[in-house]
Design a protein around this motif. Structure first.
Motif, PDB file in Angstrom:
ATOM      1  N   GLN A 369     -38.496   5.077  -1.489  1.00  0.00           N
ATOM      2  CA  GLN A 369     -40.017   5.610  -2.157  1.00  0.00           C
ATOM      3  C   GLN A 369     -38.558   6.746  -2.551  1.00  0.00           C
ATOM      4  O   GLN A 369     -39.446   7.175  -4.221  1.00  0.00           O
ATOM      5  N   GLN A 389     -43.100  -0.390  -6.602  1.00  0.00           N
ATOM      6  CA  GLN A 389     -43.667   0.501  -5.706  1.00  0.00           C
ATOM      7  C   GLN A 389     -44.506   0.078  -5.206  1.00  0.00           C
ATOM      8  O   GLN A 389     -45.132   0.358  -4.603  1.00  0.00           O
ATOM      9  N   ALA A 390     -45.319  -1.018  -6.001  1.00  0.00           N
ATOM     10  CA  ALA A 390     -46.283  -1.437  -5.717  1.00  0.00           C
ATOM     11  C   ALA A 390     -46.054  -2.444  -3.831  1.00  0.00           C
ATOM     12  O   ALA A 390     -46.733  -2.261  -2.835  1.00  0.00           O
ATOM     13  N   ASP A 393     -45.032   0.227  -1.770  1.00  0.00           N
ATOM     14  CA  ASP A 393     -46.051   0.665  -0.733  1.00  0.00           C
ATOM     15  C   ASP A 393     -46.865  -0.549   0.150  1.00  0.00           C
ATOM     16  O   ASP A 393     -47.446   0.311   1.541  1.00  0.00           O
ATOM     17  N   GLN A 394     -47.152  -1.850  -0.692  1.00  0.00           N
ATOM     18  CA  GLN A 394     -47.738  -2.809   0.571  1.00  0.00           C
ATOM     19  C   GLN A 394     -46.756  -2.362   2.110  1.00  0.00           C
ATOM     20  O   GLN A 394     -47.812  -2.683   3.466  1.00  0.00           O
ATOM     21  N   ARG A 396     -44.915  -0.241   3.452  1.00  0.00           N
ATOM     22  CA  ARG A 396     -45.255   0.942   4.298  1.00  0.00           C
ATOM     23  C   ARG A 396     -46.927   1.184   5.405  1.00  0.00           C
ATOM     24  O   ARG A 396     -46.422   1.462   5.773  1.00  0.00           O
ATOM     25  N   ALA A 397     -47.628   0.252   4.193  1.00  0.00           N
ATOM     26  CA  ALA A 397     -49.196   0.587   5.153  1.00  0.00           C
ATOM     27  C   ALA A 397     -49.005  -0.588   5.584  1.00  0.00           C
ATOM     28  O   ALA A 397     -49.736  -0.328   6.749  1.00  0.00           O
TER      29      ALA A 397
END
Length: 398
Positions: A369, A389-390, A393-394, A396-397
Motif C-alpha cells: 500500500q 490499487q484496486a 484493496d481486493q 487486503r480485503a
C-alpha cells in the motif's frame, strides 16, 4: 541405339562446382538459448552438410576446395577470457565448440589464440567461426579495453595463418592480397593490444604492418560502449519474452558488472571530465533501465514460485533481491559519482513495481500500500497505478 548412364562426374566441372557451392553453404543461424549445459550462452549456431566430402576421392577433393574458398574458417582458442559473452552479445554464429574436432580440423585459414595470464586454473574454449564475422568479433574484443582496465596490455594474442590450399589445385590461393583482406578487421578495429603477434603462412611485411597498427595506443569508443550496453538489455528483454529468464538475468547482471567495473577504473574521473555529463547520465539511465528489467523478471520468477507453492524463505529471498536491485537503480548517480538523480516518473514506476512484487509474493500488504501510494503521487492518473490499487484493496480485503 545404345544409351549410357550419366553419373555425377560426367557433368561439366563448372556445373559440379555450382552444386558444391549450393550444398556446402551454412544454414541460417538457429538459436540455442541458454538451456543446454553443453553450449551454455553460445546462442547462435551455423550448420553445414559435409556429406559430399566423404563420397569418393575426386568429389571430396573438388568439394573441399570449393568449401575452403567460399567459406573461410577461423579457429578461436581462448584461455581466461569469457568469449561466450562477446559471441552472444554480438550475435556471432559459431560452427563448432568441440575442441578435439576443431584441433584436428584442417580447414581453418587462421587461428587466433587469446590468453590472459592467471595464477589460478582457467577454462579453455575452442570454437570455429567464419571469417565473414571477424569484423563483429574484433568489435567485441575492442570493447574489452573500455570495460576491463588493462585488457589490451594483459591479454596475449597470437594470430597464425594457415594454408589449407596446399594440397588443392590452387596452392597459392592465400596470396598477400587475400591475407590482407582477411586481416583487415584487425587493422581497422583493434588498438592498444601490446602483445599481438602474427605468425605462420603470412608475408613478413604484412605481419609487421598489422601488428604495428594493432599495438598503437587505444582510443576507446565510448559511444560503442553505450550501444553495447543497450544491445545487452535488448537481448535480455528478448530472452525474457521467450521465457528464458536465466539468460535474461545473466545478461542484465553482466550489464551491471560492466558498469561497475568501468566506473572503478583509475581513468574514470578523466573519462567523466572529457566525455561530459551527457555520457555519464546515459550510463546512469542504462543502469536504471537494467534494474527495472531485472525487477520485472524477478517478479515473474516470484509468481512462478508462489504458483508452485515454494517455501516462504525462498520467496522472501527473492523479494529482498528485488529491493537490492531497486536500490542499485535509484543510486546509479552515487555509484558512478555523477550528479544524476532519478526522475519522478522513474521513481513512480519503481514504486509501482515494488507494490506489484509484494502483492505477487503475498507479503506485507502495508508495504504494498505504501509503494502504490508513492506511485499514485508521482504518476497521477496512470491507469496501471489505479489497477494495482484496486488489486491491493481486493487482496487486503480477502
Amino acid at each position: 541405339m545404345a544409351t549410357h548412364a550419366t553419373g555425377f562426374l560426367d557433368i561439366p566441372l563448372e556445373l559440379r562446382q555450382d552444386i558444391y557451392k549450393d550444398v556446402l553453404r551454412p544454414y541460417e543461424p538457429w538459436l540455442l538459448g541458454f538451456r543446454g549445459k553443453k553450449y551454455g550462452p553460445w546462442s547462435i549456431r551455423h550448420r553445414m552438410d559435409l556429406g559430399l566430402l566423404g563420397v569418393n576421392r575426386q568429389i571430396s577433393a573438388e568439394a573441399y576446395e570449393i568449401l575452403i574458398k567460399n567459406q573461410q574458417f577461423v579457429r578461436i582458442i581462448t584461455r581466461g577470457v569469457p568469449m561466450c559473452t562477446i559471441f552472444h552479445r554480438e550475435r556471432i554464429p559459431v560452427l563448432s565448440l568441440n575442441g578435439r574436432q576443431i584441433n584436428q580440423c584442417k580447414v581453418p585459414v587462421m587461428t587466433h589464440c587469446i590468453n590472459v595470464p592467471s595464477n589460478t586454473p582457467v577454462e579453455t574454449h575452442h570454437l570455429l567461426m567464419l571469417s565473414k564475422d571477424l569484423d563483429t568479433f574484433c568489435r567485441g574484443i575492442a570493447i574489452g579495453e573500455a570495460i576491463l582496465e588493462g585488457f589490451g596490455t594483459q591479454s596475449i594474442h597470437v594470430i597464425t595463418l594457415h594454408d589449407p590450399f596446399y594440397e588443392t589445385s590452387s596452392p597459392g590461393y592465400m596470396n598477400v592480397t587475400r591475407q590482407e583482406h582477411l586481416l583487415k578487421p584487425y587493422q581497422k578495429l583493434l588498438r592498444g593490444f601490446v602483445s599481438f603477434r602474427l605468425t605462420g603462412n603470412i608475408h613478413p611485411i604484412l605481419a609487421n604492418t598489422v601488428a604495428t597498427v594493432v599495438k598503437r595506443p587505444a582510443a576507446a569508443d565510448y559511444a560503442y560502449f553505450l550501444r553495447d550496453l543497450l544491445s545487452s538489455i535488448n537481448i535480455a528483454r528478448a530472452a525474457h519474452a521467450r521465457e528464458d529468464n536465466r539468460l535474461a538475468t545473466s545478461v542484465l547482471l553482466g550489464v551491471e558488472r560492466k558498469i561497475r567495473t568501468f566506473s572503478s577504473r583509475t581513468a574514470w574521473p578523466v573519462i567523466k571530465r572529457t566525455q561530459g555529463d551527457e555520457f555519464t547520465n546515459a550510463i546512469c539511465d542504462i543502469l536504471l533501465m537494467s534494474s527495472q528489467t531485472l525487477i520485472t523478471i524477478a517478479t515473474w520468477d516470484i509468481f512462478r514460485l508462489v504458483e508452485n507453492k515454494a517455501g516462504r524463505d525462498l520467496i522472501m529471498l527473492m523479494v529482498g533481491r528485488v529491493y537490492r536491485v531497486a536500490e542499485t537503480g535509484q543510486r546509479a548517480g552515487v555509484i558512478l559519482g555523477a550528479q544524476w538523480q532519478i526522475d519522478n516518473q522513474s521513481r513512480g514506476m519503481l514504486a509501482l513495481q515494488l507494490a506489484f512484487v509484494h502483492r505477487v509474493a503475498r507479503h506485507d500488504p502495508v508495504a504494498a500500500q505504501r509503494h502504490v501510494e508513492i506511485a499514485a503521487e508521482l504518476l497521477p492518473g496512470f491507469v496501471r497505478v489505479e489497477r494495482e490499487q484496486a488489486a491491493i484493496d481486493q487482496w487486503r480485503a480477502g
